[in-house]
Structure formats: structure tokens, C-alpha cells
Design an enzyme around this catalytic site. Sequence first.
Site, mmCIF file in Angstrom:
data_model
loop_
_atom_site.group_PDB
_atom_site.id
_atom_site.type_symbol
_atom_site.label_atom_id
_atom_site.label_comp_id
_atom_site.label_asym_id
_atom_site.label_seq_id
_atom_site.Cartn_x
_atom_site.Cartn_y
_atom_site.Cartn_z
ATOM 1 C CB ALA A 112 -29.197 10.861 11.019
ATOM 2 C CB CYS A 159 -12.780 5.637 20.544
ATOM 3 S SG CYS A 159 -11.168 6.003 20.134
ATOM 4 C CG LEU A 173 -5.908 13.527 20.384
ATOM 5 C CD1 LEU A 173 -4.505 13.013 19.937
ATOM 6 C CD2 LEU A 173 -5.718 15.071 20.261
ATOM 7 C CE LYS A 196 -10.718 1.160 22.865
ATOM 8 N NZ LYS A 196 -10.163 1.819 24.197
HETATM 9 C C1 UGA Z 1 -13.851 9.869 19.209
HETATM 10 C C2 UGA Z 1 -14.335 11.088 20.175
HETATM 11 O O1 UGA Z 1 -14.750 12.096 19.466
HETATM 12 C C3 UGA Z 1 -12.847 11.891 20.467
HETATM 13 O O2 UGA Z 1 -12.930 12.952 21.416
HETATM 14 C C4 UGA Z 1 -12.274 10.780 21.422
HETATM 15 O O3 UGA Z 1 -10.822 11.317 21.857
HETATM 16 C C5 UGA Z 1 -11.748 9.659 20.552
HETATM 17 O O4 UGA Z 1 -13.078 8.825 20.210
HETATM 18 C C6 UGA Z 1 -11.023 8.599 21.377
HETATM 19 O O5 UGA Z 1 -11.506 8.205 22.311
HETATM 20 O O6 UGA Z 1 -9.916 8.313 21.141
HETATM 21 P P1 UGA Z 1 -13.166 9.193 16.920
HETATM 22 O O7 UGA Z 1 -13.389 7.863 17.077
HETATM 23 O O8 UGA Z 1 -11.731 9.450 16.162
HETATM 24 O O9 UGA Z 1 -13.297 10.301 18.371
HETATM 25 O O10 UGA Z 1 -14.333 9.854 15.792
HETATM 26 P P2 UGA Z 1 -15.437 10.627 15.761
HETATM 27 O O11 UGA Z 1 -15.356 11.908 15.071
HETATM 28 O O12 UGA Z 1 -16.047 10.940 17.398
HETATM 29 O O13 UGA Z 1 -16.576 9.695 15.374
HETATM 30 C C7 UGA Z 1 -17.056 8.184 15.456
HETATM 31 C C8 UGA Z 1 -18.010 7.721 14.984
HETATM 32 O O14 UGA Z 1 -19.267 8.429 15.158
HETATM 33 C C9 UGA Z 1 -17.991 7.635 13.569
HETATM 34 O O15 UGA Z 1 -18.191 6.345 13.078
HETATM 35 C C10 UGA Z 1 -18.669 8.693 13.051
HETATM 36 O O16 UGA Z 1 -19.040 8.726 11.612
HETATM 37 C C11 UGA Z 1 -19.731 8.711 14.052
HETATM 38 N N1 UGA Z 1 -20.498 9.934 13.918
HETATM 39 C C12 UGA Z 1 -20.155 11.020 14.554
HETATM 40 C C13 UGA Z 1 -21.952 10.114 13.629
HETATM 41 O O17 UGA Z 1 -22.725 9.040 12.973
HETATM 42 N N2 UGA Z 1 -22.582 11.207 13.590
HETATM 43 C C14 UGA Z 1 -21.935 12.277 14.279
HETATM 44 O O18 UGA Z 1 -22.673 13.433 14.468
HETATM 45 C C15 UGA Z 1 -20.733 12.370 14.866
#
Ligand code: UGA
Length: 476
Positions: free
Chosen positions: A275, A283, A156, A286
Site C-alpha cells: 500500500a 506505464c 521490465l 497510460k
Molecule cells: C511496470 C511493470 O511492473 C513492468 O512489468 C512493465 O514492463 C513496465 O511497467 C512497463 O510497462 O514498461 P514500472 O512502471 O517500471 O514497471 O514500475 P513498477 O515497479 O511496476 O511500479 C509502478 C508503480 O506502482 C510505482 O509508482 C510503484 O511505487 C507502485 N507500486 C508498485 C505500489 O504502489 N505498490 C506495489 O506493491 C508495487
Amino acid sequence: MSEPVSIAVVGSGYVGLVAAVCFAEIGHNVVCVDNDERKIDLLRNGGIPIHEDFLPELLARHRNGKLKFSTDLKAATHDAQAIFVAVGTPQSASGNADLSYVDAVASEIARSLNNYKVIVEKSTVPVYTNEWVRRTIERNGIQRSEFDVASNPEFLREGTAVIDFLHPDRIVVGADSPRAAELLRAVYYPLTSGEYYTLDTSFPGSKSKENPPPILLTSTKAAELIKHASNAFLAMKISFINAVANICEAADASVQEVALGMGLDKRIGSQFLRAGIGYGGSCFPKDVAAFRYVAEQLGVEFNLLKEVEEINAQQKIRFFQKVRSALWTFRGKRLAVLGLAFKGGTDDVRESPAFDIIKMLLHEGCTIRAYDPAATDRSKEMLPPSKSLEYVDDPYAAASDADALLILSDWSDFGQLDLDKLHYTLRYPIVIDGRNLYDPDEMASKGFTYLSVGRPSVHSTRDGVMQDSAQRKRIV
Ligand code: UGA
């Protein structure tokens, strides 16, 4: 729908609470248990502890029906066939996941066990945790035939967690016994059979009766590794595109065009190529550290992950330097900040890149007015109080008389500001966008100086618009 399963979910954080309401939504009888009495009281009385789309609707639908809340683990697990453990696994000083909560819950479950149950790890845990949980339960005098331990990692994303749960790309079940595998198959049957999607009340998404999600049965160790490897891979994708963005800045190209061209290749895929100012959240930081630690413990050098972390740390510093390049000096400058959460759509501020950037700016003597649609209260708890940091409740109040506006989280509202209003609200029409929410040409035509990530900066001058490569050279 198919036969309901009796489920206990231990932990009512982002993963536990969403899993509990969604299990109820697909027809199971669920007790969600947590030792935080205030939180359980809140949930029992109709409160909602986190900002998550569709969670209020689902809680209203199932509370006191298929979903109950409890602080008593023994009572909550008494009738359960499956116990999902979704407690925190924070990062310890070594980078490894701290499994003390998992350990404590495993012992407590063992002391409460009254008949055969499947204990399912839902928290993100290192490979071999399954075995440790099994050993802990056995040490408490429970026979091997009385329980199984399985792994069912969660994929998720915060903000879209409910739809991600109900419309998953895949369901991964790691089970070393057929009995445990069968029970988990039954838990997910409403989704894998497509039954859920035929209900009038089902939430729409990418899956349907004709296209239900697949279930992948693996060993418990493989399931544990799938979770860590998936998060590390996604973090790597983000660091990769951020490094490419830095090359684009130097070469005068747009990273969005490059990402589009790369992402159309199905082998690469278009997602997670945005970017920005680096990844944050509870998540990725860590899990990359924990996966690196796991590899090290198993005698495998995984230096690639070190580089992923390094690029991520540098990305925040580069953004800070970009702000300096636009403002020249910091002391006494007033800045508007839009976005405190680690990304848009959530109130979670854990490991938020916005915090690191705010701290650097405050340290340099700036004053900041910050706005976030959902994360202000949590920011007040987590950021040290400062008379130079004020929280306001709309974007234009933040922008009022500011020397520049910074966009640090990708809330969709931040990409739809009234640009004319913003222009006359700011003292200087300077926008530094860490999330690439605007089109540089449009910003230029509206009279802004606009800096973003991996795209040419535009400078508005009295004589018209100037593409500013000299500016870019200064920040490299
Ligand atoms: C992430 C994973 O996407 C989930 O599949 C996983 O279940 C979850 O961790 C977990 O281990 O519980 P989440 O941390 O909620 O989910 O958020 P993301 O949407 O993945 O974004 C993570 C970070 O990456 C954010 O700071 C977001 O802004 C950044 N991001 C994401 C980018 O800078 N560029 C992108 O293209 C995508």
C-alpha cells in the site's frame, strides 16, 4: 554461445536501451538507433542517459564491440535480421496510445528494407497494432514475403530492468509465421537454453542453467493483449490493496499484516501488495487508460479499470489530507520531502505521485525542501519553478528545521535514516510516510509522531506514546 543474430533496436529510451545492451550481453550484434543526435552522441562517448542498475557496467562491456549506436535508421537496419521497435507510445487526449511514432518508424523501415526482416514491436501497443504496422509496410510497396511483423512485449521494471531482462519470468513472442517465430526463438535461445547463466561474466539472478526462463509462443494479438492485461492487472492489485489499506485505517488494523496473510496464498501472490500513495510512472497510468480505451473500441465495458484509476487518484488526495490532519494548517509550514521519482531506484518522474502531492502542498502555501538521490535534475525540468520549492542534496538538509518530513518514494536509503539525527534536525518530530518504510512502534519509541498508510498512527506525547485513532477518524 549459440549463433549471434544481427539486431537493430529503434529507440534508445528505457526499454530500447536496456534491450539493446542486454541483446549484446547475450551474444548478439546490435545497433541501437535513435533520431536524437545528442543522446546518441552521449552514448557513443560513454555517457549514460538514465539511472538504471548495471547499465553502466553493460555499456562499458559492449560499447564499440557488440553494441553500436547510430542516428541513421537505413544504415543501422541494413544488416539486421530483426528490427525491434521500442519508440514511445504516449497517451493521447482520448486515453488511447498515440501510435504516430510507431507509424513513422514503420514507414521508414519499409523505405529502407533491403531483404527479409522480422519487425518486432517491443513498445507497449494496443491489440491490432501489428496489423497496422504490416499494412503500413505493404502500403510502401513491400511484398508480404519480404517481412514479418511480430510482437515481443517487455516486462521490465525501471530500476531493475537489466536483471528483469536477463532473468525474466517468461518471454512472450507473438508471431503469426513460423519463420518469424524461429528467428525470435534464436534471439532468446541463450536465455531459454540456460547457456547464458553458465558464463563467468553473467549477472546473477533468479534464473539458471537448471531453471531457465520459458518462452511462450502466441498469436501477435494475444501477445499485445498479454502486455496490456498484465500491466492493468498489476495496477488493479495496487489499487485493491490501497482500498484495503483505507479499511485497515478505519478498523485499526495493519495493512502489512493483511497483505502478508493474503500474499501467502499462492493464487494471490505477495508481490504488488504494498500500500502507498498510488501507482505512477510511464506505464501503469497510460496502459490502464489505453486498455480501457481498447476494450471500449471493441464494444466491451471494462468499468473495473475506471475504479482502479479512481482509487489511485483518491490515494494521493487521502495522503494530502493525512498531512493536513498532522499539521492542522498549511500556510507558512515548512515541509521536508524525501522522494521525487515515481518509485525508488529510478530517476524517472513521469506521472510521479510525489509531484501531485507536492503541487497540492505548494498550492496550500507550504514551503518545501525536497531530496531525491537521482531524480532532482528531471524534477527541475518537469515541475514549475517556485520560490517555495527548494532542492537539496541530502535528507537531513531537507529535514532541517522542518515542521514535518514526508516520504514519497521508496528508495531503500530512506528506510535507513539515522532516526536520532532526524529527530533533532526536524523542528517537530513528525514523519508522514507514504511508503510504509518504518515500523510504527520503532518510530514511537524514538519519539516521533508517525503516520503511514493503512497502519495505526502513533503520536509521541510527553507522557509516552499514544495510538491515535481519533486522528485517523479525522482524515477519513
Ligand atoms: C511496470 C511493470 O511492473 C513492468 O512489468 C512493465 O514492463 C513496465 O511497467 C512497463 O510497462 O514498461 P514500472 O512502471 O517500471 O514497471 O514500475 P513498477 O515497479 O511496476 O511500479 C509502478 C508503480 O506502482 C510505482 O509508482 C510503484 O511505487 C507502485 N507500486 C508498485 C505500489 O504502489 N505498490 C506495489 O506493491 C508495487
